[in-house]
Enzyme design. Structure first.
Site, short mmCIF file in Angstrom:
data_model
loop_
_atom_site.label_atom_id
_atom_site.label_comp_id
_atom_site.label_asym_id
_atom_site.label_seq_id
_atom_site.Cartn_x
_atom_site.Cartn_y
_atom_site.Cartn_z
N SER A 455 1.02 -1.12 0.02
CA SER A 455 -0.08 0.10 0.00
C SER A 455 0.89 1.09 0.00
CB SER A 455 -0.88 0.13 1.18
OG SER A 455 -1.54 1.25 1.40
N TYR A 468 -2.23 -0.70 10.40
CA TYR A 468 -2.30 -0.81 9.13
C TYR A 468 -0.80 -0.77 8.35
CZ TYR A 468 -4.11 -0.90 4.21
OH TYR A 468 -4.18 -1.21 2.88
#
Length: 585
Positions: A455, A468
């Site tokens: 990501s 995350y």
């Protein structure tokens, strides 16, 4: 070394005896495998074993090679005309009533181009799969056109192929090739194949190599100069042709086949990131493509070239496994590979979602697609899945570790259990996939590619995404480490770093430090913001396929992902300042 389980017979033609080996059911379509230089029929042993489950497979030592006898004298005994006589004699012996499907590699392909373009073989060949061996007639016209109308590009192509063909000049010298092959070259050749071509050390080549190579020099002497100087004008294929081009071929340029459609009206193109000796290094892929092509021709279906994806020539027939394939980026990626003709395994913990993706993959162009249900965080379940996939579908060529979950909230509101859940899926799920499926790729020794979905959060700090971002940063570094370790095994590793993509991860992401009602409000708000951004998962899927083709290391997908990657490298202080901002609620 022998072809295990083969039935052997002798076929007499033109004063010589050819050693012919057969496997499989003679009632099935016949596939004839023709070897190249300096090989014998055993070069096909791995491919033949895989094809024999579905076809009548025939291999033969060409004249002067392996257990076939040599013509006397050798000079003039290896012309394409005589090689055509041999092929027709074999075809008549093994399949007298039905045309055969022809497969050739190296000089086996060179002579097979003759078979598939001469009038007297018309009707005896149902299809032809060519690899690493052009038609000498097509090659001759290719040279003449570039000499007659030179441009810088065409001259460069001529010089490039001329450099790759250095060995052809040596093989035309008298006596020297024979002395080399019966001396030091013959002894060192197996090690050369293992070191340079990465051919497995499994007993190939056979003991007949020095004699095979010495006799085979006459293939070049009897044919090359005469055909290149006077190529036939009627060398049009009378059967559908599948062309498999190894992108790392040290002896032949891809450009040789640029105008092949002129000679082959029914052409299917494939490319393979491999070296020259693909019958030994990529038997799984070759047997899959050959079987698919033969089956399509036999059934009258459109050839595999009908796959509409941009990278159909690269991925058609390959086995691709995608985790988190039930929706979002995973589903879009599975469908994109299916469009390019890949066989797809859609994996998700949502059984219905995985099944729907497999159904769409089949409808969109995948020759085969399967759905598997698994929680990627479960180590034992992932190990069993890897064993099942290898046993039932084959070793995966491309692995996409895409499954992931979202979690937002401050560090002190994130519990140890929250951390475990995020790391179990986002990091350990990737680790399990790389360990089990990556090990199978490495042990197969035929290369492959691993894609890990990270990501932009991997390099863009945020006070709202500590867990995350940490999980994705770990995936990014894991990918870089694996890329370094697996490079020597021809296994590429890519880390894909999307930014704001409109997928359902936003509506299912968890928020810490709030009650359930507030969490639902934040999920809806986040999903709405991502929806307004409107960046579709299909664009991420396109980036994934492109990353595999180009073997890219780190791929930021969206504009914001590319921008923050540049900031992380050149203006990290500014990126840290942005990370301190309070996220909108």
């Amino acid at each position: 070394m022998t072809v295990v389980g083969a039935r052997e017979r002798r076929v007499r033609t033109g004063g010589i005896e050819l050693c012919v080996a057969e496997l499989g059911d003679p009632a099935q379509p016949t596939v004839v495998l023709v070897h190249g230089y300096p090989d014998s029929k055993e070069v096909w042993s791995e491919v033949a074993a895989r094809l024999a489950d579905h076809f009548h497979v025939v291999l033969y030592d060409i004249r002067g090679h392996g257990d076939s006898t040599a013509p006397k004298p050798l000079r003039g005994g290896f012309t394409l005309e005589k090689l055509t006589d041999d092929f027709l004699a074999v075809a008549d012996a093994v399949s007298p009533d039905r045309p055969v499907h022809l497969v050739g590699h190296d000089w086996g392909s060179v002579q097979s181009w003759e078979f598939v373009t001469v009038k007297r073989a018309e009707g005896r060949i149902a299809s032809f799969t060519s690899m690493s061996g052009p038609s000498l007639d097509h090659f001759g016209h290719w040279i003449k056109e570039r000499v007659r109308k030179p441009t810088p590009r065409r001259v460069g192509q001529l010089l490039g192929q001329g450099a790759k063909s250095w060995y052809v000049y040596l093989l035309h010298t008298p006596v020297l090739p024979e002395l080399a092959w019966r001396g030091p070259l013959g002894k060192r050749w197996p090690k050369f194949l293992q070191r340079v071509e990465k051919v497995p050390d499994d007993g190939y080549p056979t003991r007949s190599l020095p004699t095979d190579a010495s006799h085979g020099a006459w293939l070049y002497r009897d044919n090359v100069r005469s055909r290149l100087n006077h190529p036939r004008a009627d060398a049009h294929a009378h059967a559908p042709v599948q062309l498999i081009t190894p992108l790392g071929d040290a002896f032949l340029s891809e450009r040789l086949y640029d105008e092949l459609e002129r000679w082959v009206p029914r052409l299917t193109r494939r490319t393979l990131p491999a070296g020259h000796w693909i019958p030994r290094t990529r038997p799984d892929q070759l047997s899959a493509w050959i079987a698919e092509f033969v089956t399509a021709v036999e059934s009258g279906r459109p050839s595999p070239s009908a796959a509409s994806g941009r990278y159909a020539d690269r991925f058609a027939g390959q086995l691709v496994l995608v985790t988190g394939a039930g929706s979002g980026i995973g589903r879009a990626t599975a469908v994109a590979f299916a469009e390019s003709g890949a066989r797809v395994v859609a994996v998700d913990r949502d059984a219905e979602g995985a099944a729907r993706t497999a159904d769409v993959a089949r409808l969109i162009g995948a020759p085969e697609a399967w759905a598997e249900t698994v929680d990627v965080s479960d180590e034992q379940a992932m190990e069993k899945l890897a064993e099942k996939v290898a046993a039932e579908y084959g070793v995966v060529d491309v692995l996409v570790n895409n499954a992931g979950i979202g979690l937002s909230g401050s560090f002190f509101d994130t519990t140890a259990e929250d951390w475990r859940k995020v790391l179990d899926v986002n990091l350990w799920g990737v680790i399990h996939g790389c360990r089990f499926f990556g090990r199978q790729m490495a042990e197969r020794g035929q290369g492959g590619h691993i894609v890990n979905t990270a990501s932009a959060a991997a390099y863009q700090p945020s006070r709202a995404l500590p867990a995350y971002s940490t999980s994705k940063a770990a995936v990014l570094m894991l990918s870089e480490c694996l890329r370094a370790e697996l490079a020597g095994r021809d296994i590429g590793v890519s880390a894909i770093c999307p930014g704001f993509v409109n997928t359902n991860i936003t509506s299912t992401a968890r928020f810490t430090g709030v009650d359930s009602e507030e969490e639902k409000r934040l999920q809806k708000r986040t999903a709405r913001l991502y929806g307004l951004r409107g960046y579709p998962p299909e664009k991420v899927a396109e980036a994934i396929l492109r990353a595999v083709v180009r073997n890219q290391a780190v791929v930021p997908v969206t504009p914001e992902a590319r921008g923050t990657l540049l900031m992380s490298r050149f203006t990290p202080r500014m990126l840290r300042a942005v990370a301190r901002l309070e996220p909108p609620l």
